[in-house]
Design an enzyme around this catalytic site. Structure first.
Site, PDB file in Angstrom:
ATOM      1  N   VAL A 174     -66.260  27.326  23.229  1.00  0.00           N
ATOM      2  CA  VAL A 174     -65.204  28.305  23.513  1.00  0.00           C
ATOM      3  C   VAL A 174     -63.830  27.649  23.488  1.00  0.00           C
ATOM      4  CG1 VAL A 174     -64.287  29.949  25.175  1.00  0.00           C
ATOM      5  CG2 VAL A 174     -66.758  29.755  24.856  1.00  0.00           C
ATOM      6  N   LYS A 192     -77.232  36.797  36.600  1.00  0.00           N
ATOM      7  CA  LYS A 192     -77.127  35.425  36.106  1.00  0.00           C
ATOM      8  C   LYS A 192     -78.417  34.692  36.383  1.00  0.00           C
ATOM      9  CE  LYS A 192     -74.004  32.912  33.990  1.00  0.00           C
ATOM     10  NZ  LYS A 192     -73.170  33.407  32.885  1.00  0.00           N
ATOM     11  N   GLY A 248     -61.255  21.210  28.171  1.00  0.00           N
ATOM     12  CA  GLY A 248     -62.593  21.493  27.676  1.00  0.00           C
ATOM     13  C   GLY A 248     -62.535  22.146  26.311  1.00  0.00           C
ATOM     14  N   VAL A 249     -62.999  21.432  25.285  1.00  0.00           N
ATOM     15  CA  VAL A 249     -62.942  21.969  23.911  1.00  0.00           C
ATOM     16  C   VAL A 249     -64.342  22.002  23.309  1.00  0.00           C
ATOM     17  CG1 VAL A 249     -60.538  21.508  23.369  1.00  0.00           C
ATOM     18  CG2 VAL A 249     -62.212  19.672  23.116  1.00  0.00           C
ATOM     19  N   GLY A 250     -65.280  22.528  24.093  1.00  0.00           N
ATOM     20  CA  GLY A 250     -66.611  22.813  23.573  1.00  0.00           C
ATOM     21  C   GLY A 250     -66.541  24.036  22.694  1.00  0.00           C
TER      22      GLY A 250
END
Length: 356
Positions: A181, A80, A177-179
């Site tokens: 993905v 990462k 969270g509705v970004g």
């Protein structure tokens, strides 16, 4: 010294700190394990409270990538990179600096998008290194959708564990969270027949999801207390902790967020409350699976249809939940054991330059 202690405890291979004064860049690159293959994992660009927080995040995310690829049976390891977002940063120069470092690793590290990184950012990096994912239609495809597809199959396994059927009909799913993905997760759930409730700190993403999918919206704080079958965290990690777990009114937790548990005790707390948990690095493995079987940078001996392997997340989660039930241990702990069993017993460092 905290980082060194974590490295020794979990057998990390390498931590590198990158600095470019002109760009105002401070980035951390972590390689956790390459005994199965190159260290894959995206780049995260976000604000951190301190350098220590950034290092700790990179360490946790890299180890999760190792477990994710091992549990999925892929011939690669985990890594990462995090970039600290600071004021007046020269973003282009910062990205090019990180890309040049990735290139210097000669294929031992392969990267792509994570939070805060756009397709345009990847194109900038691709001018400096070949070891960055091509997410165009001609490349590996939409990895956000692939991640959501895996989460959907993980939810199926959890629903079957709880209710005896993997059907979404009549079920309620709360998506945090509705970004990129989270939107796809909500879409999969809606199309499967579930009633969906969503929340997001970004008004634009929330409005788009409500309008396109005709779902209900609540505030970011209220989402924890929605009475639902599935709570799906699809934003930042660490959101399930001693302060939020007691507020949950769900039967299942299955989402795309990395490192969603604040610590190991939080996994025990979910288990103690009887909430079925799909371990995050197994549920959200769809992106790396699709990338692995469509990329051309490394040889793939066992060539398979990536979408079929993503669908297999359903079977992996079912197996984790079965073992959890039989051993009477939290799924998070069982998943770690499952992944560790796929790793080689000792590090050999036999291929430090995977691209040579």
């Amino acid at each position: 010294m905290i980082a060194a202690n974590i490295m020794k405890a979990h057998d990390y291979e390498e931590v590198s700190i990158l600095q470019n004064k002109k760009a105002r860049l401070l980035a951390i690159n972590v390689i956790h394990d390459t005994t199965r293959g190159p260290a894959v994992g995206g780049i995260r660009f976000m604000k951190y409270k301190s350098e220590d927080e950034a290092i700790y995040d990179a360490l946790n995310l890299a180890r999760s990538m190792t477990y994710k690829t091992a549990a999925a049976g892929l011939s690669c390891g985990g890594g990462k990179t995090v970039i600290m977002d600071v004021e007046e940063m020269d973003r282009v120069l910062a990205l090019k600096t990180v890309a040049r470092f990735i290139e210097s690793l000669n294929g031992r590290r392969f990267t792509g998008r994570d939070l805060g990184i756009s397709l345009e950012d990847l194109e900038i990096m691709r001018t400096e290194t070949q070891w960055v994912a091509d997410e165009s239609a001609a490349g590996v495809g939409d990895l956000s959708e692939a991640t959501a597809c895996g989460v959907y199959h993980a939810m199926r396994a959890c629903l079957e564990e709880v209710s005896g059927t993997d059907s979404f009909k009549g079920k309620k799913v709360a998506v945090q969270g509705v970004g990129e993905v989270g939107f796809w997760v909500a879409k999969y759930a809606v199309e499967a027949g579930a009633r969906v409730v969503v929340a997001d700190v970004n008004p634009g993403a929330l409005a788009r999801t409500v309008e396109d999918l005709k779902v209900e919206a609540v505030s970011p704080d209220q989402i924890y207390e929605v009475d639902c079958d599935v709570f799906s965290p699809c934003a930042l990690g660490g959101v399930l902790n001693s302060g939020t777990i007691p507020r949950l009114r769900c039967k299942i937790v299955a989402g795309s967020a990395n490192n969603v548990l604040g610590n190991e005790q939080d996994g025990n707390s979910l288990y103690g409350r009887g909430i079925v948990y799909a371990p995050d690095y197994i549920a959200n493995a769809g992106a790396v699976i699709q990338w692995w079987f469509r990329q051309t940078a490394y040889p793939v001996m066992d060539k398979r249809d990536g979408r079929e392997v993503i669908a297999n997340i359903y079977l992996v989660v079912k197996e984790i939940l079965r073992r959890s039930r039989e051993k009477q241990q939290p799924p998070a702990r069982v998943a770690d054991q499952y992944a560790e069993n796929q790793l080689k017993p000792e590090k050999t460092y036999r291929d430090m330059n995977w691209g040579m």
